[in-house]
Scaffold this motif. Sequence first.
Motif, PDB file in Angstrom:
ATOM      1  N   LEU A  34      15.245  13.799  25.112  1.00 14.76           N
ATOM      2  CA  LEU A  34      14.411  12.928  25.952  1.00 14.76           C
ATOM      3  C   LEU A  34      13.079  12.681  25.262  1.00 14.76           C
ATOM      4  CD1 LEU A  34      14.843  14.624  29.458  1.00 14.76           C
ATOM      5  CD2 LEU A  34      15.877  12.456  28.718  1.00 14.76           C
ATOM      6  N   LYS A  35      12.487  11.524  25.551  1.00 17.66           N
ATOM      7  CA  LYS A  35      11.147  11.250  25.019  1.00 17.66           C
ATOM      8  C   LYS A  35      10.136  11.229  26.166  1.00 17.66           C
ATOM      9  CE  LYS A  35       8.319   7.861  22.595  1.00 17.66           C
ATOM     10  NZ  LYS A  35       8.260   6.586  21.874  1.00 17.66           N
TER      11      LYS A  35
ATOM     12  N   ARG B 289       9.881   4.686  40.807  1.00 18.88           N
ATOM     13  CA  ARG B 289       9.971   5.530  39.610  1.00 18.88           C
ATOM     14  C   ARG B 289       9.111   6.790  39.685  1.00 18.88           C
ATOM     15  NH1 ARG B 289      12.162   3.182  35.291  1.00 18.88           N
ATOM     16  NH2 ARG B 289      12.204   0.925  35.064  1.00 18.88           N
TER      17      ARG B 289
ATOM     18  N   SER C 200       9.612   5.538  26.629  1.00 20.23           N
ATOM     19  CA  SER C 200       9.742   6.948  27.033  1.00 20.23           C
ATOM     20  C   SER C 200      10.601   7.100  28.286  1.00 20.23           C
ATOM     21  CB  SER C 200       8.354   7.545  27.307  1.00 20.23           C
ATOM     22  OG  SER C 200       7.618   7.603  26.108  1.00 20.23           O
ATOM     23  N   ASP C 201      11.235   8.263  28.384  1.00 26.01           N
ATOM     24  CA  ASP C 201      11.978   8.604  29.601  1.00 26.01           C
ATOM     25  C   ASP C 201      11.032   9.173  30.654  1.00 26.01           C
ATOM     26  OD1 ASP C 201      14.821   8.267  28.547  1.00 26.01           O
ATOM     27  OD2 ASP C 201      13.924   9.611  27.056  1.00 26.01           O
TER      28      ASP C 201
ATOM     29  N   ALA D 194      13.715   5.686  33.663  1.00 21.57           N
ATOM     30  CA  ALA D 194      12.525   6.450  33.270  1.00 21.57           C
ATOM     31  C   ALA D 194      11.686   6.781  34.513  1.00 21.57           C
ATOM     32  CB  ALA D 194      11.697   5.662  32.275  1.00 21.57           C
TER      33      ALA D 194
ATOM     34  N   LYS E  93      11.660   2.006  30.609  1.00 22.01           N
ATOM     35  CA  LYS E  93      13.113   2.034  30.413  1.00 22.01           C
ATOM     36  C   LYS E  93      13.840   2.238  31.743  1.00 22.01           C
ATOM     37  CE  LYS E  93      14.863   4.923  27.392  1.00 22.01           C
ATOM     38  NZ  LYS E  93      14.976   6.150  26.550  1.00 22.01           N
TER      39      LYS E  93
ATOM     40  N   PHE F 268      17.286  14.379  34.797  1.00 24.84           N
ATOM     41  CA  PHE F 268      18.084  14.060  33.607  1.00 24.84           C
ATOM     42  C   PHE F 268      19.131  15.136  33.294  1.00 24.84           C
ATOM     43  CE2 PHE F 268      13.901  12.040  33.070  1.00 24.84           C
ATOM     44  CZ  PHE F 268      14.280  10.717  32.876  1.00 24.84           C
TER      45      PHE F 268
END
Length: 291
Positions: free
Chosen positions: A149-150, A267, A202-203, A244, A241, A143
Amino acid sequence: MATHLLDLQQLSIGEINDLLDLAQHYRDGGPLPDCSGAIVANLFFENSTRTQYSFQTAEERLNMRVISFVPETSSLQKNESFYDTVKTFDSFGVNALVIRHSENEYYNDLVGHVRAAILNGGDGTGSHPTQSLLDLLTIRQEFGGFEGLKAVIAGDIAHSRVAHTNYDIMTRLGMEVVMSGPKEYMEDRYPYEPFDEAVATSDVVMMLRVQRERHPDGTPFDPARYHREYGLSAKRAASMKKGAIIMHPAPVNRGVEVADEVVECRRSRIFKQMENGAFVRMAALVRALES
Ligand code: NCD
């Protein structure tokens, strides 16, 4: 004075970014310092695959000389204490001691009594600084930073030094962090969010192993039920997301906290975390020996 790495609270955000930059520099193939005069003792009093051997990989890459302590064949079996064991290696004149032990803040008994730098490879349910650093490096690569960010950390929070260390440092870095999982593994000091909602918003979805070795004997545990209620299934992963990522400090119990097919999915950054681990530990060792 030795530069210990005991927990991340002792480091400023600037120092943390410096360590991440140095780890990234090594990852990018940057030149290595000459550490061939250094001797490091890896003292793992608790089981470990990743932390122990990625420290060793880091030490080998830096041309350090390495002593790997084996508790089962040591004088611990003759009732020698933890303190005297560590003091023994320190007396040999090693430059750094990488230590993992089941007691929280075991290092308080050692600081001021050893000459070598202590690098904490995990203390009980307390902290795991190099794991958090490799987690942060992985997030930053993805990122570009942390602010805004979460992250959800999901699973056995109460027994996890990874959760404790990451919550503190991630919030200090401006991330929103929520905890999720079975209520009996939650701690009041942390914000809680229901699992499905947290996964979808969430990310970073960081899954944890249920650390049954830290539970009182006889605590009931049904892996299939756990997976149904709190496991990252393919269906749940599909609700994440765009962009994510999935993380896990490992060892992963495939099919329990993370579905087998999700462990290496698009992911997932689980093996990338391990790759980063060796570089972060190189940076931590170089910092420890610099002083
Ligand atoms: C973790 C640990 O030992 O704290 N693993 C690791 O260091 N990569 C988490 C765990 O054992 O589940």
